[in-house]
Design an enzyme around this catalytic site. Structure first.
Site, PDB file in Angstrom:
ATOM      1  N   SER A  12       1.050  -1.128  -0.226  1.00 47.97           N
ATOM      2  CA  SER A  12      -0.010   0.071  -0.113  1.00 47.97           C
ATOM      3  C   SER A  12       0.995   1.111  -0.073  1.00 47.97           C
ATOM      4  CB  SER A  12      -1.093  -0.044   1.390  1.00 47.97           C
ATOM      5  OG  SER A  12       0.087   0.283   2.513  1.00 47.97           O
ATOM      6  N   ASN A  14       3.803   3.823  -2.451  1.00 51.92           N
ATOM      7  CA  ASN A  14       3.370   4.827  -3.319  1.00 51.92           C
ATOM      8  C   ASN A  14       3.542   3.859  -3.762  1.00 51.92           C
ATOM      9  OD1 ASN A  14       4.280   6.672  -2.158  1.00 51.92           O
ATOM     10  ND2 ASN A  14       5.981   6.864  -2.193  1.00 51.92           N
ATOM     11  N   ILE A  15       4.482   2.849  -4.886  1.00 49.46           N
ATOM     12  CA  ILE A  15       3.837   1.975  -6.041  1.00 49.46           C
ATOM     13  C   ILE A  15       2.848   2.014  -6.227  1.00 49.46           C
ATOM     14  CG2 ILE A  15       4.301   0.127  -7.729  1.00 49.46           C
ATOM     15  CD1 ILE A  15       7.689   1.161  -6.746  1.00 49.46           C
ATOM     16  N   CYS A 130      12.418   0.426 -11.605  1.00 54.43           N
ATOM     17  CA  CYS A 130      12.485   1.691 -12.762  1.00 54.43           C
ATOM     18  C   CYS A 130      13.626   2.011 -13.390  1.00 54.43           C
ATOM     19  CB  CYS A 130      11.998   2.696 -10.835  1.00 54.43           C
ATOM     20  SG  CYS A 130      13.637   3.202 -10.654  1.00 54.43           S
ATOM     21  N   SER A 161      11.678  10.442  -3.942  1.00 56.04           N
ATOM     22  CA  SER A 161      10.585   9.870  -4.739  1.00 56.04           C
ATOM     23  C   SER A 161      10.745   8.327  -4.046  1.00 56.04           C
ATOM     24  CB  SER A 161      10.539   9.745  -6.202  1.00 56.04           C
ATOM     25  OG  SER A 161      11.521   9.750  -7.319  1.00 56.04           O
ATOM     26  N   ALA A 168      15.892   0.099   0.357  1.00 57.57           N
ATOM     27  CA  ALA A 168      16.391  -1.803   0.609  1.00 57.57           C
ATOM     28  C   ALA A 168      16.656  -2.017  -0.069  1.00 57.57           C
ATOM     29  CB  ALA A 168      14.616  -1.836   2.108  1.00 57.57           C
ATOM     30  N   ASN A 293       9.957   7.922 -12.328  1.00 58.13           N
ATOM     31  CA  ASN A 293      10.709   6.261 -11.752  1.00 58.13           C
ATOM     32  C   ASN A 293       9.483   5.165 -10.889  1.00 58.13           C
ATOM     33  OD1 ASN A 293      11.440   8.772  -9.288  1.00 58.13           O
ATOM     34  ND2 ASN A 293      11.825   6.374  -8.615  1.00 58.13           N
TER      35      ASN A 293
END
Length: 318
Positions: A12, A14-15, A130, A161, A168, A293
């Protein structure tokens, strides 16, 4: 009754959230079935609930326990390389198709304009990274008209971003991208570098691609690259060349030394150095436009899943 293929997104952040909004706004093939996280207070889960999407904050176990799970055919994993191994095992046991947005690389690499139709039946496909989605099409564009001995990419993204998952997985990012430059891009050797730029205001994603190839028709290389850019723009409108393609002749009087390629040439190469400078501006569906990205990653995953879904329908119809 909906004829769209139901999907779930695990992650859940950003991506995952950007992908959810893309599916709901843009796709005529896919339909959101569930949105999964582990933090009930995350903006992504709260936004999904407001949009009427079924949610769980109990991770993969929560998804498997949802009544909606039975009708879901494709699952996007936008967690981390480590978490994906376990998620994928559980999803494969349940007969779900998986689109992996982590650098785990369990399944074959997919870059839509290069090999988008090659793995439509695979139970798990990997979206590389990305940086890979932005640059591997260019390496492939060069390699389809000239032999590429070495391909190197530098992906520079705004520090803002890069979420915790990206940070990680820096090692996995470089390793996965380097392999995909060879396996998908067609280069004999690949190298990837990522730069997190802390500049304020944040800069749009910039990518540099270097290819050392045999002497070839420079006009053919330029046209191949420009055609590839147009193809990527069909699903990432903010993808563009920053300046014209650059060429440099590497002669025998000053060969390029690539220590890792200690072959019959001793690692010394001559030919044409092709330099390509790209910029990727995001569509700002969820995140700011500088986060190109993330936009190219989610756009590539959406394009891939749509093609998989259409292929699945054709198989059922047959």
């Amino acid at each position: 009754m909906s004829t769209r293929t139901k999907v779930a997104i695990i992650g859940s952040g950003n991506i995952g959230t950007d992908l959810m909004i893309k599916i709901m706004r843009l796709s005529k093939v896919l339909e959101m079935g569930a949105f999964v996280g582990i933090d009930p207070e995350s903006d992504g889960l709260k936004r999904a609930a407001r949009l009427g999407v079924a949610t769980t904050a109990e991770g993969i176990e929560g998804l498997a326990a949802m009544p909606e799970f039975a009708g879901i055919e494709i699952v996007f994993d936008a967690t981390s390389a480590g978490a994906h191994q376990r998620n994928n095992a559980l999803l494969q046991a349940a007969g779900k198709r998986v689109v992996d947005l982590t650098p785990a690389a369990v399944g074959p690499y997919v870059v839509p304009p290069v090999n988008g139709g090659a793995h439509l039946d695979a139970p798990n496909v990997n979206m590389v990274t990305c940086g890979g989605q932005a640059t591997i099409p260019i390496v492939a564009a060069v390699s389809r008209v000239a032999k590429v001995h070495y391909g190197e990419i530098v992906a520079s993204i705004a520090s803002k971003s890069a979420g915790p998952g990206t940070r990680a997985n820096i090692d996995e990012f470089t390793e996965t991208t380097s392999r995909a430059i060879v396996e998908v891009g067609g280069a004999e050797r690949g190298k990837a570098i990522i730069v997190l730029n802390p500049a304020e205001p944040p800069l749009i994603m910039r990518d540099t691609v270097y290819c050392l190839c045999d002497d070839a028709d420079q006009e053919a290389i330029r046209k191949s690259i420009e055609a590839m850019v147009v193809e990527v723009q069909s699903y990432v409108p903010g993808y563009r060349l920053k300046q014209p393609v650059q060429f440099e002749h590497i002669g025998s009087n000053n060969p390029l030394h690539i220590p890792e390629m200690n072959d019959d040439k001793g690692g010394f190469y001559t030919g044409i150095k092709v330099s390509v400078f790209l910029e990727v501006e995001g569509a700002a569906h969820y995140l700011p436009a500088f986060a190109g990205n993330l936009d190219i990653m989610t756009s590539a995953a959406l394009r891939t899943a749509e093609r998989m879904a259409l292929n699945m329908r054709e198989g059922v119809a047959a």
